[in-house]
Design a protein around this motif. Structure first.
Motif, PDB file in Angstrom:
ATOM      1  N   GLU A  77      -3.609   2.937 -10.515  1.00 22.26           N
ATOM      2  CA  GLU A  77      -3.701   2.424 -11.875  1.00 22.26           C
ATOM      3  C   GLU A  77      -5.020   1.674 -12.015  1.00 22.26           C
ATOM      4  OE1 GLU A  77       0.995   1.472 -12.856  1.00 22.26           O
ATOM      5  OE2 GLU A  77      -0.332  -0.185 -12.360  1.00 22.26           O
ATOM      6  N   GLN A  78      -5.575   1.729 -13.210  1.00 21.25           N
ATOM      7  CA  GLN A  78      -6.794   0.970 -13.503  1.00 21.25           C
ATOM      8  C   GLN A  78      -6.517   0.023 -14.667  1.00 21.25           C
ATOM      9  OE1 GLN A  78     -10.218   3.138 -15.017  1.00 21.25           O
ATOM     10  NE2 GLN A  78     -11.569   1.649 -14.027  1.00 21.25           N
ATOM     11  N   ILE A  79      -6.917  -1.222 -14.489  1.00 23.52           N
ATOM     12  CA  ILE A  79      -6.808  -2.209 -15.560  1.00 23.52           C
ATOM     13  C   ILE A  79      -7.931  -1.914 -16.551  1.00 23.52           C
ATOM     14  CG2 ILE A  79      -6.812  -4.664 -16.150  1.00 23.52           C
ATOM     15  CD1 ILE A  79      -4.491  -3.853 -14.293  1.00 23.52           C
ATOM     16  N   THR A  80      -7.579  -1.724 -17.808  1.00 19.39           N
ATOM     17  CA  THR A  80      -8.580  -1.387 -18.833  1.00 19.39           C
ATOM     18  C   THR A  80      -8.900  -2.575 -19.732  1.00 19.39           C
ATOM     19  OG1 THR A  80      -6.858  -0.517 -20.298  1.00 19.39           O
ATOM     20  CG2 THR A  80      -7.974   1.060 -18.847  1.00 19.39           C
ATOM     21  N   VAL A 107      -2.595   4.986 -15.629  1.00 20.32           N
ATOM     22  CA  VAL A 107      -2.513   5.714 -14.365  1.00 20.32           C
ATOM     23  C   VAL A 107      -3.681   6.694 -14.353  1.00 20.32           C
ATOM     24  CG1 VAL A 107      -1.141   7.344 -13.002  1.00 20.32           C
ATOM     25  CG2 VAL A 107      -0.032   5.397 -14.119  1.00 20.32           C
ATOM     26  N   LEU A 108      -4.399   6.766 -13.226  1.00 22.41           N
ATOM     27  CA  LEU A 108      -5.634   7.541 -13.166  1.00 22.41           C
ATOM     28  C   LEU A 108      -5.435   9.049 -13.058  1.00 22.41           C
ATOM     29  CD1 LEU A 108      -7.906   5.231 -11.016  1.00 22.41           C
ATOM     30  CD2 LEU A 108      -7.919   5.583 -13.493  1.00 22.41           C
ATOM     31  N   ASN A 109      -4.285   9.478 -12.612  1.00 25.00           N
ATOM     32  CA  ASN A 109      -4.059  10.920 -12.550  1.00 25.00           C
ATOM     33  C   ASN A 109      -2.759  11.244 -13.285  1.00 25.00           C
ATOM     34  OD1 ASN A 109      -2.108  10.054 -10.747  1.00 25.00           O
ATOM     35  ND2 ASN A 109      -3.351  10.522  -8.961  1.00 25.00           N
ATOM     36  N   ASP A 110      -2.337  12.464 -13.228  1.00 20.40           N
ATOM     37  CA  ASP A 110      -1.135  12.875 -13.951  1.00 20.40           C
ATOM     38  C   ASP A 110       0.086  12.935 -13.043  1.00 20.40           C
ATOM     39  OD1 ASP A 110      -2.294  12.993 -16.425  1.00 20.40           O
ATOM     40  OD2 ASP A 110      -2.789  15.114 -16.302  1.00 20.40           O
ATOM     41  N   PHE A 111       0.164  12.030 -12.099  1.00 22.28           N
ATOM     42  CA  PHE A 111       1.324  11.984 -11.213  1.00 22.28           C
ATOM     43  C   PHE A 111       1.683  10.527 -10.956  1.00 22.28           C
ATOM     44  CE2 PHE A 111       3.376  11.753  -7.083  1.00 22.28           C
ATOM     45  CZ  PHE A 111       4.374  12.693  -7.236  1.00 22.28           C
ATOM     46  N   PRO A 112       2.889  10.115 -11.034  1.00 21.38           N
ATOM     47  CA  PRO A 112       4.107  10.909 -11.182  1.00 21.38           C
ATOM     48  C   PRO A 112       4.425  11.324 -12.617  1.00 21.38           C
ATOM     49  CG  PRO A 112       4.701   8.620 -10.824  1.00 21.38           C
ATOM     50  CD  PRO A 112       3.203   8.706 -10.755  1.00 21.38           C
ATOM     51  N   VAL A 113       3.795  10.688 -13.612  1.00 15.86           N
ATOM     52  CA  VAL A 113       3.951  11.116 -15.005  1.00 15.86           C
ATOM     53  C   VAL A 113       2.561  11.342 -15.584  1.00 15.86           C
ATOM     54  CG1 VAL A 113       6.154   9.929 -15.340  1.00 15.86           C
ATOM     55  CG2 VAL A 113       4.038   8.733 -15.869  1.00 15.86           C
ATOM     56  N   ARG A 114       2.496  12.010 -16.721  1.00 19.29           N
ATOM     57  CA  ARG A 114       1.203  12.320 -17.337  1.00 19.29           C
ATOM     58  C   ARG A 114       0.878  11.312 -18.436  1.00 19.29           C
ATOM     59  NH1 ARG A 114       3.942  17.114 -17.752  1.00 19.29           N
ATOM     60  NH2 ARG A 114       3.694  17.118 -20.004  1.00 19.29           N
ATOM     61  N   GLN A 115      -0.416  11.043 -18.587  1.00 20.01           N
ATOM     62  CA  GLN A 115      -0.944  10.203 -19.661  1.00 20.01           C
ATOM     63  C   GLN A 115      -0.203   8.864 -19.774  1.00 20.01           C
ATOM     64  OE1 GLN A 115      -1.164  12.489 -23.267  1.00 20.01           O
ATOM     65  NE2 GLN A 115      -2.311  14.127 -22.292  1.00 20.01           N
ATOM     66  N   HIS A 116      -0.031   8.209 -18.633  1.00 19.15           N
ATOM     67  CA  HIS A 116       0.673   6.927 -18.571  1.00 19.15           C
ATOM     68  C   HIS A 116      -0.272   5.799 -18.972  1.00 19.15           C
ATOM     69  CE1 HIS A 116       3.551   4.048 -16.447  1.00 19.15           C
ATOM     70  NE2 HIS A 116       2.519   3.299 -16.777  1.00 19.15           N
ATOM     71  N   TYR A 146       6.087  -5.631 -23.668  1.00 17.37           N
ATOM     72  CA  TYR A 146       5.654  -4.669 -22.655  1.00 17.37           C
ATOM     73  C   TYR A 146       5.960  -3.282 -23.193  1.00 17.37           C
ATOM     74  CZ  TYR A 146       4.806  -3.147 -17.769  1.00 17.37           C
ATOM     75  OH  TYR A 146       4.307  -2.591 -16.626  1.00 17.37           O
ATOM     76  N   ARG A 147       4.951  -2.439 -23.240  1.00 12.94           N
ATOM     77  CA  ARG A 147       5.099  -1.089 -23.787  1.00 12.94           C
ATOM     78  C   ARG A 147       4.483  -0.090 -22.829  1.00 12.94           C
ATOM     79  NH1 ARG A 147       2.178   2.516 -27.489  1.00 12.94           N
ATOM     80  NH2 ARG A 147       3.643   3.330 -29.040  1.00 12.94           N
ATOM     81  N   ILE A 148       5.230   0.944 -22.506  1.00 16.69           N
ATOM     82  CA  ILE A 148       4.727   2.037 -21.682  1.00 16.69           C
ATOM     83  C   ILE A 148       4.846   3.323 -22.479  1.00 16.69           C
ATOM     84  CG2 ILE A 148       5.159   3.464 -19.635  1.00 16.69           C
ATOM     85  CD1 ILE A 148       5.911   0.923 -18.142  1.00 16.69           C
ATOM     86  N   GLN A 149       3.771   4.091 -22.429  1.00 20.97           N
ATOM     87  CA  GLN A 149       3.726   5.383 -23.103  1.00 20.97           C
ATOM     88  C   GLN A 149       3.312   6.417 -22.063  1.00 20.97           C
ATOM     89  OE1 GLN A 149       1.574   5.437 -26.857  1.00 20.97           O
ATOM     90  NE2 GLN A 149       0.482   7.262 -26.179  1.00 20.97           N
ATOM     91  N   CYS A 150       4.019   7.534 -21.999  1.00 17.32           N
ATOM     92  CA  CYS A 150       3.675   8.580 -21.044  1.00 17.32           C
ATOM     93  C   CYS A 150       4.332   9.900 -21.455  1.00 17.32           C
ATOM     94  CB  CYS A 150       4.111   8.202 -19.633  1.00 17.32           C
ATOM     95  SG  CYS A 150       5.894   8.037 -19.420  1.00 17.32           S
ATOM     96  N   GLN A 151       3.972  10.940 -20.747  1.00 20.83           N
ATOM     97  CA  GLN A 151       4.623  12.229 -20.926  1.00 20.83           C
ATOM     98  C   GLN A 151       5.416  12.532 -19.662  1.00 20.83           C
ATOM     99  OE1 GLN A 151       1.850  15.306 -21.966  1.00 20.83           O
ATOM    100  NE2 GLN A 151       1.575  14.527 -24.025  1.00 20.83           N
ATOM    101  N   SER A 152       6.645  12.916 -19.854  1.00 21.16           N
ATOM    102  CA  SER A 152       7.519  13.240 -18.734  1.00 21.16           C
ATOM    103  C   SER A 152       7.145  14.610 -18.164  1.00 21.16           C
ATOM    104  CB  SER A 152       8.974  13.261 -19.226  1.00 21.16           C
ATOM    105  OG  SER A 152       9.848  13.587 -18.190  1.00 21.16           O
TER     106      SER A 152
END
Length: 142
Positions: A65-68, A79-88, A105-111
């Motif tokens: 993970e990278q702090i933005t 999350v820097l790559n698409d694992f374990p979920v995409r576009q996290h 706290y909000r998390i957005q990702c693709q399963s």
């Protein structure tokens, strides 16, 4: 896109929460994961803040993970790559309410195709609720 949100009022300042949530080596007090800093924050940023890359280990799964963004208003990471979920993307926002801080706290990702959305949503919801509840317990008046 899967979106999970949770809010909690915590009896401390936003700066105290910021310090606790950027202390990457001790985040296992709040999350069921281990965190290891791989790259420190960018020059002129707060320790553990923007630009910091951390490895997250949950069971036998590792990802980065990278702090933005990180300041008194909150923390954002991805999350820097698409694992374990995409576009996290994760966002933690602080809002002062009297002597407390409202934490959102909000998390957005693709399963991924192999994890049903309702299962992933349940896992993420439990994780962020646990984090904020543990944070709240840490600063609860005694």
């Amino acid at each position: 896109m899967l979106i999970v949100e949770y809010q909690k009022q915590i009896a401390c300042s936003a700066d105290t929460l910021l310090d606790a949530l950027l202390d990457h080596s001790n985040l296992d007090h709040f999350f069921n994961a281990k965190f290891k800093v791989l790259k420190p924050a960018d020059k002129d940023e707060i320790t553990g803040g923007k630009g910091c890359i951390r490895q997250v280990s949950i069971l036998y799964v590792n990802f980065e993970e990278q702090i933005t963004q990180a300041d008194h208003t909150g923390i954002c990471y991805r999350v820097l790559n698409d694992f374990p979920v995409r576009q996290h993307h994760g966002e933690i926002h602080f809002h002062k309410i009297g002597e407390h801080t409202q934490v959102s706290y909000r998390i957005q990702c693709q399963s991924p195709w192999y994890i049903p959305k309702f299962i992933l949503k349940s896992i993420i919801q439990k994780d962020i609720q646990q984090c904020l509840n543990r944070l709240g317990d840490m600063y609860a008046p005694r």
